[in-house]
Enzyme design. Structure first.
Site, PDB file in Angstrom:
ATOM      1  N   ARG A  46       0.475  -1.716   0.160  1.00 24.02           N
ATOM      2  CA  ARG A  46       0.651  -0.264  -0.030  1.00 24.02           C
ATOM      3  C   ARG A  46       0.488   1.451  -0.403  1.00 24.02           C
ATOM      4  NH1 ARG A  46       2.350   1.209   4.001  1.00 24.02           N
ATOM      5  NH2 ARG A  46       0.617   3.530   3.564  1.00 24.02           N
ATOM      6  N   GLY A  47       0.488   2.449  -0.094  1.00 22.08           N
ATOM      7  CA  GLY A  47       1.060   3.694  -0.552  1.00 22.08           C
ATOM      8  C   GLY A  47       0.802   4.115  -1.595  1.00 22.08           C
ATOM      9  N   ALA A  48       0.845   5.418  -2.050  1.00 19.73           N
ATOM     10  CA  ALA A  48       0.762   5.469  -3.865  1.00 19.73           C
ATOM     11  C   ALA A  48       1.737   5.309  -4.580  1.00 19.73           C
ATOM     12  CB  ALA A  48       0.220   6.954  -3.450  1.00 19.73           C
ATOM     13  N   ARG A  85      -7.505  -0.531  -6.370  1.00 14.28           N
ATOM     14  CA  ARG A  85      -8.016   0.643  -6.010  1.00 14.28           C
ATOM     15  C   ARG A  85      -7.727   1.776  -6.712  1.00 14.28           C
ATOM     16  NH1 ARG A  85      -4.191   0.847  -0.369  1.00 14.28           N
ATOM     17  NH2 ARG A  85      -6.445   2.016   0.579  1.00 14.28           N
ATOM     18  N   GLN A 192      -1.545   2.128   9.399  1.00 13.84           N
ATOM     19  CA  GLN A 192      -0.522   2.614   9.052  1.00 13.84           C
ATOM     20  C   GLN A 192       0.052   3.101  10.112  1.00 13.84           C
ATOM     21  OE1 GLN A 192      -3.623   2.712   7.884  1.00 13.84           O
ATOM     22  NE2 GLN A 192      -3.488   2.531   6.071  1.00 13.84           N
ATOM     23  N   ASP A 233      -2.468  10.889  -1.425  1.00 16.85           N
ATOM     24  CA  ASP A 233      -2.448   9.721  -2.688  1.00 16.85           C
ATOM     25  C   ASP A 233      -2.939  10.515  -3.976  1.00 16.85           C
ATOM     26  OD1 ASP A 233      -3.067   8.216   0.250  1.00 16.85           O
ATOM     27  OD2 ASP A 233      -3.209   6.794  -1.692  1.00 16.85           O
ATOM     28  N   ASN A 243      -5.940  12.418   1.058  1.00 14.67           N
ATOM     29  CA  ASN A 243      -4.180  11.161   1.992  1.00 14.67           C
ATOM     30  C   ASN A 243      -5.282  10.461   2.744  1.00 14.67           C
ATOM     31  OD1 ASN A 243      -2.108  10.765   2.019  1.00 14.67           O
ATOM     32  ND2 ASN A 243      -1.939  11.438   4.151  1.00 14.67           N
ATOM     33  N   LYS A 244      -5.126  10.187   3.212  1.00 11.67           N
ATOM     34  CA  LYS A 244      -5.272   8.637   4.716  1.00 11.67           C
ATOM     35  C   LYS A 244      -6.352   9.400   5.270  1.00 11.67           C
ATOM     36  CE  LYS A 244      -4.980   5.220   4.843  1.00 11.67           C
ATOM     37  NZ  LYS A 244      -6.000   4.890   3.607  1.00 11.67           N
TER      38      LYS A 244
END
Ligand code: MRU
Length: 342
Positions: A46-48, A85, A192, A233, A243-244
């Site tokens: 995960r993570g852009a 995603r 995370q 993101d 973002n998150k």
């Protein structure tokens, strides 16, 4: 020491299964586009920027056995991976880049095209490492000795090819001897911050304190935070930042308490075709992520849940955006356009 989040090894993709950290550092392998899709959807990776890197390899894996209709198989693979995603721009950026490279070489034989695409995926990975270092260097110019920094989610080596975006800035400042301290938000519901960011920071010997998300504003009110640094993101052309989930509340608190709010992201996270954050697609995930912690229900099993994975922070709450082209300032619509030109 940088972490090899994604690697090409023995004709397959090797990656850390991030769901198991920090207790187990285990690697898994993807041999097909389907396995890459599953790794992305289930957040083994995960993570852009990391999603961009693995998407490049996913495209190659999807066409490597293509026999008759290469371009039909390529399109099928990119369309399929695009459903893994929806929010991180880097995923779509990498898929588009792989398609473009294939089209630019359409006169080549299928075997040659396969080699070109494998090389391109390798290039995306290599570039991401370099870009993270550049952002780290630019961003660390904003950090003072003894700064106390708050970060959210995980924007570290695990979210990129290595080194990270927001954490890259923190690592760079630390390596320059700035004696910084970092508060990491735990980042419910997937944790995370608690599982990945705290682990990465402590591996580097950085003074790390974990807080639950609802403690950030209190810390700011006590003047305990000098800067907030987060990743992104997807960033719209006007500088609005997805973002998150929880990033927006942090930005509001930072603004209220006059704490600078820095976003660190490569240009591949910026979606210049989207004018404002209103059009950024926000992923909604499995309700059980909210109902459970560590696999155990903490709520009535059937309670209704709302589980958006990201939120949008309006550009006016963002102090600067650090990219590989330098530190972008307001008005972001202009500085983003200029960054693309240079
Ligand atoms: O749902 P995730 O874990 O993929 O979300 C990741 C984030 O929101 C990160 O902050 C963002 O991708 C920046 S990572 C360099």
């Amino acid at each position: 020491m940088p972490i090899a989040t994604v690697e090409w090894k023995n004709k397959r993709v090797k990656l850390i299964d991030q769901r198991l950290l920090p207790h187990k550092l285990e690697f898994i392998y993807c041999d097909s586009a389907e396995e890459v899709w599953d790794a992305i959807r289930r957040m083994k990776i995960r993570g852009a920027p990391a999603l961009g890197v693995i998407a490049g390899y996913g495209v190659y894996l999807g066409i490597r056995n293509s026999k008759k209709n290469f371009f039909r198989d390529l399109q099928k693979t990119t369309k399929y991976l695009a459903t893994s995603r929806p929010t991180a721009r880097n995923l779509f950026w990498a898929l588009e880049r792989m398609e473009r490279v294939a089209l630019n070489n359409k006169k080549e034989s299928p075997d040659r095209l396969k080699k070109i695409l494998l090389d391109e995926a390798g290039l995306i990975l290599k570039e991401d490492k370099k870009i993270c270092r550049k952002m780290g260097k630019f961003g660390s110019g904003l950090i003072k000795k003894n700064d106390v920094i708050l970060t959210h989610c995980n924007a570290g080596g695990l979210a990129t090819a290595d080194y990270g975006t927001a954490l890259g800035v923190i690592f760079a400042a630390h390596h320059e001897g700035k004696k910084i301290k970092v508060y990491a938000d735990e980042t419910r519901p997937v944790l995370q911050g608690a599982r990945l960011t705290a682990w990465e920071l402590m591996r580097e010997g950085i003074d790390t304190t974990l807080i639950s998300d609802n403690m950030a504003a209190y810390l700011m009110s006590k003047k305990k935070i000098d800067k907030v640094i987060v990743g992104a993101d997807r960033i719209a052309a006007n500088g609005d930042v997805a973002n998150k989930i929880g990033t927006y509340s942090l930005a509001i608190s930072a603004h209220y308490h006059k704490v600078p709010f820095y976003v660190v992201a490569p240009l591949s996270t910026i979606d210049t075709r989207i004018k404002s954050g209103k059009s950024i697609p926000i992923e909604e995930r499995d309700p059980d992520e909210v109902r459970k912690i560590g696999g155990v229900y903490i709520s009535p099993k059937k309670v209704k849940v709302f589980n958006p994975a990201f939120d949008v922070t309006p550009a006016r709450l963002v102090t600067v955006i650090v990219t590989e082209k330098g530190v972008l300032r307001k008005p972001f619509a202009r500085s983003i356009r200029e960054a693309y030109r240079t």
